[in-house]
Design an enzyme around this catalytic site. Structure first.
Site, PDB file in Angstrom:
ATOM      1  N   ASN A  79       0.850  -1.194   0.000  1.00  0.00           N
ATOM      2  CA  ASN A  79       0.000   0.000   0.000  1.00  0.00           C
ATOM      3  C   ASN A  79       0.887   1.246   0.000  1.00  0.00           C
ATOM      4  O   ASN A  79       2.104   1.138  -0.020  1.00  0.00           O
ATOM      5  CB  ASN A  79      -0.950  -0.025   1.210  1.00  0.00           C
ATOM      6  N   ALA A 128       1.601   1.317  11.636  1.00  0.00           N
ATOM      7  CA  ALA A 128       1.825   0.661  10.341  1.00  0.00           C
ATOM      8  C   ALA A 128       0.520   0.424   9.600  1.00  0.00           C
ATOM      9  O   ALA A 128      -0.510   0.145  10.209  1.00  0.00           O
ATOM     10  CB  ALA A 128       2.549  -0.666  10.561  1.00  0.00           C
ATOM     11  N   LYS A 141       8.430 -17.942 -10.023  1.00  0.00           N
ATOM     12  CA  LYS A 141       7.857 -16.737 -10.626  1.00  0.00           C
ATOM     13  C   LYS A 141       6.685 -17.118 -11.524  1.00  0.00           C
ATOM     14  O   LYS A 141       6.797 -18.031 -12.347  1.00  0.00           O
ATOM     15  CB  LYS A 141       8.952 -16.027 -11.438  1.00  0.00           C
ATOM     16  N   PRO A 144      -2.719 -11.732  10.477  1.00  0.00           N
ATOM     17  CA  PRO A 144      -3.059 -11.475  11.876  1.00  0.00           C
ATOM     18  C   PRO A 144      -3.304  -9.975  12.064  1.00  0.00           C
ATOM     19  O   PRO A 144      -2.635  -9.155  11.439  1.00  0.00           O
ATOM     20  CB  PRO A 144      -1.802 -11.910  12.637  1.00  0.00           C
ATOM     21  N   ASP A 145      -4.284  -9.635  12.899  1.00  0.00           N
ATOM     22  CA  ASP A 145      -4.493  -8.216  13.238  1.00  0.00           C
ATOM     23  C   ASP A 145      -3.648  -7.925  14.470  1.00  0.00           C
ATOM     24  O   ASP A 145      -3.975  -8.349  15.580  1.00  0.00           O
ATOM     25  CB  ASP A 145      -5.977  -7.933  13.492  1.00  0.00           C
ATOM     26  N   ILE A 146      -2.544  -7.254  14.248  1.00  0.00           N
ATOM     27  CA  ILE A 146      -1.554  -7.056  15.313  1.00  0.00           C
ATOM     28  C   ILE A 146      -2.151  -6.233  16.450  1.00  0.00           C
ATOM     29  O   ILE A 146      -2.024  -6.576  17.628  1.00  0.00           O
ATOM     30  CB  ILE A 146      -0.291  -6.367  14.744  1.00  0.00           C
ATOM     31  N   LYS A 154     -13.576   0.959  15.656  1.00  0.00           N
ATOM     32  CA  LYS A 154     -12.301   0.243  15.710  1.00  0.00           C
ATOM     33  C   LYS A 154     -11.728   0.225  17.129  1.00  0.00           C
ATOM     34  O   LYS A 154     -11.151  -0.756  17.568  1.00  0.00           O
ATOM     35  CB  LYS A 154     -11.314   0.964  14.792  1.00  0.00           C
ATOM     36  N   LYS A 182     -11.103  -3.481  18.496  1.00  0.00           N
ATOM     37  CA  LYS A 182      -9.691  -3.870  18.649  1.00  0.00           C
ATOM     38  C   LYS A 182      -9.203  -3.718  20.085  1.00  0.00           C
ATOM     39  O   LYS A 182      -8.028  -3.940  20.369  1.00  0.00           O
ATOM     40  CB  LYS A 182      -8.821  -3.045  17.699  1.00  0.00           C
TER      41      LYS A 182
HETATM   42  O1  C5P Z   1      -8.671  -2.160  10.578  1.00  0.00           O
HETATM   43  P1  C5P Z   1      -7.629  -1.216  10.135  1.00  0.00           P
HETATM   44  O2  C5P Z   1      -6.547  -1.827   9.306  1.00  0.00           O
HETATM   45  O3  C5P Z   1      -8.137   0.047   9.501  1.00  0.00           O
HETATM   46  O4  C5P Z   1      -6.989  -0.728  11.530  1.00  0.00           O
HETATM   47  C1  C5P Z   1      -5.913   0.098  11.539  1.00  0.00           C
HETATM   48  C2  C5P Z   1      -5.134  -0.101  12.793  1.00  0.00           C
HETATM   49  O5  C5P Z   1      -4.940  -1.494  13.036  1.00  0.00           O
HETATM   50  C3  C5P Z   1      -3.752   0.481  12.715  1.00  0.00           C
HETATM   51  O6  C5P Z   1      -3.369   0.870  14.006  1.00  0.00           O
HETATM   52  C4  C5P Z   1      -2.926  -0.685  12.212  1.00  0.00           C
HETATM   53  O7  C5P Z   1      -1.563  -0.549  12.568  1.00  0.00           O
HETATM   54  C5  C5P Z   1      -3.578  -1.856  12.918  1.00  0.00           C
HETATM   55  N1  C5P Z   1      -3.545  -3.118  12.173  1.00  0.00           N
HETATM   56  C6  C5P Z   1      -2.774  -4.142  12.661  1.00  0.00           C
HETATM   57  N2  C5P Z   1      -2.749  -5.346  12.016  1.00  0.00           N
HETATM   58  C7  C5P Z   1      -3.496  -5.544  10.912  1.00  0.00           C
HETATM   59  C8  C5P Z   1      -4.271  -4.503  10.402  1.00  0.00           C
HETATM   60  C9  C5P Z   1      -4.287  -3.300  11.063  1.00  0.00           C
HETATM   61  O8  C5P Z   1      -2.094  -3.958  13.662  1.00  0.00           O
HETATM   62  N3  C5P Z   1      -3.441  -6.729  10.300  1.00  0.00           N
END
Ligand code: C5P
Length: 391
Positions: free
Chosen positions: A207, A271, A284, A300-302, A333, A337
């Site tokens: 991105n 990030a 490739k 994974p959603d960190i 969010k 989260k």
């Molecule tokens: O859900 P979204 O991606 O918009 O949320 C943004 C927030 O979540 C940011 O703080 C981003 O660093 C964190 N994030 C994360 N891991 C992911 C996706 C988003 O930590 N896989």
């Protein structure tokens, strides 16, 4: 910096002319600048211009009786609150490392117990040479702050790291040294930049995140005395002073690095983590084989993992980059989260990669709208808020 005395050693490199600008900037901040010019430095700037801008005599000669009767160099460096070497050439840093004292500047550096900030500037090959790399590591291990040089076109026509940082960045590194340190003893983990999700050995999904906001926040937290672990996706940015950087490529690697960095007092997840990874093709993908199918897997959603972690940092801050319904999405969010704060920003303009940001801070108390500010200022304000919260 009001009332502080800075001994400025100007080494011999093309970037020496920027030391003149640095003198003016430091004096504007209220510092007294005592300049020392090496023989090499005098090839690039004159003692007269340095002296005029500093409003102080320039010291050049170790053996001059006028400059303190033999022992003057000891007094010169000890009476300073800070020694700044700018530009710090490869030669000066090598001499600092080995303790060579064969002129006034190197003798001052050896004779002082005052903190030293070195601002290197040199040709990219000199900067990346194993000798310089080892010297910089030694100096850092001894407590010298070596500011990371910028990357870009060089006077010699080459391109790469080794350029003197902008004067504002040098002033920031010096201000960091003098400023209040409410976050001493605190550990901050900051993620920044995009992630790269490989498709095959040569291609990836990513991105537009530049990492600028996250790097500025890491630097601002370090400036307040925090120990900062900066976990960076692939970006071309210099590590802010005082941060320990861990470079990662993918979201999964970032998740592992964040977990490894715990425990922390505060986590700022800036990030732009890719939501999906790709099932990577080991070879490739070939055009002749027709349109490929990309199988995506959820990353994974960190932030969400951190919000629920057993060793959850006391303060967990997320970012929400949105192109519509910015605040409503950020409020949602924050809850889903389990973050304490969400910094929401509308990225429909040129925020990604730009230098300014308009953010809203969403906390349990409500929503604060901040004015449009340079990313560095957003970072400073956020760091101040974090310091208040952790006080
Ligand atoms: O859900 P979204 O991606 O918009 O949320 C943004 C927030 O979540 C940011 O703080 C981003 O660093 C964190 N994030 C994360 N891991 C992911 C996706 C988003 O930590 N896989």
């Amino acid at each position: 910096m009001q009332g502080k005395r800075v001994l400025l050693i100007v080494g011999g490199g093309i970037a020496a002319f920027k030391a003149l600008e640095l003198v003016r900037a430091l004096r504007r901040e209220g510092a007294t600048v005592v300049p020392v010019l090496t023989a090499g430095g005098a090839h690039f700037v004159t003692p007269l211009s340095l002296s005029a801008l500093a409003a102080s005599p320039v010291h050049t000669d170790l053996w001059s009786l006028d400059e303190g009767g033999g022992m003057g160099h000891i007094e010169l460096s000890r009476s300073a609150d800070l020694v700044v070497v700018c530009p710090a050439t490869a030669d000066l840093m090598a001499k600092m490392t080995t303790g060579i004292a064969d002129d006034l500047a190197t003798t001052l550096l050896l004779a002082t117990d005052t903190p030293v900030i070195a601002v290197p500037a040199m040709n990219v090959r000199m900067w990346t040479h194993a000798a310089t790399v080892a010297n910089v590591a030694t100096l850092r291990a001894r407590g010298v702050t070596v500011v990371e040089p910028d990357e870009g076109p060089m006077a010699c026509g080459e391109f790469g790291p080794g350029r003197l940082p902008e004067v504002t960045a040098i002033v920031a590194a010096i201000a960091l040294h003098f400023g209040p340190k409410p976050l001493v003893g605190r550990h901050a983990v900051v993620t920044a930049g995009p992630t790269h999700e490989p498709i095959d050995p040569v291609r990836y999904l990513t991105n537009r995140s530049s990492g600028k906001q996250g790097f500025a926040i890491a630097g601002a937290l370090a400036a307040l005395g925090a120990r900062v672990t900066l976990i960076a996706g692939p970006v071309a940015l210099a590590t802010p002073p005082g941060c320990t950087r861990v470079d990662v490529e993918t979201a999964r690697q970032m998740a592992v690095a964040v977990e490894a960095a715990l425990p922390a007092d505060v986590a700022v997840m800036v990030a732009a983590v890719a939501d999906w990874g790709v099932i990577v093709s080991p070879a490739k993908l070939k055009k002749v084989e027709g349109m490929p199918r990309l199988d995506l897997v959820e990353n994974p959603d960190i932030l969400a993992t951190l919000g629920r972690a057993v060793d959850r940092p006391g303060l967990v801050i997320g970012f929400a980059a949105e192109t519509e319904a910015t605040i409503a999405n950020a409020v949602g969010k924050r809850a889903t989260k389990k973050a304490d704060w969400i910094v929401a920003n509308d990225v429909s303009g040129d925020v990604m990669g730009g230098d300014a940001n308009t953010v809203h801070l969403v906390t349990a108390e409500g929503v604060e709208d901040w004015p449009t500010l340079p990313k560095a200022e957003v970072a400073r304000r956020l760091a101040d808020r974090i310091a208040q919260e952790l006080a």
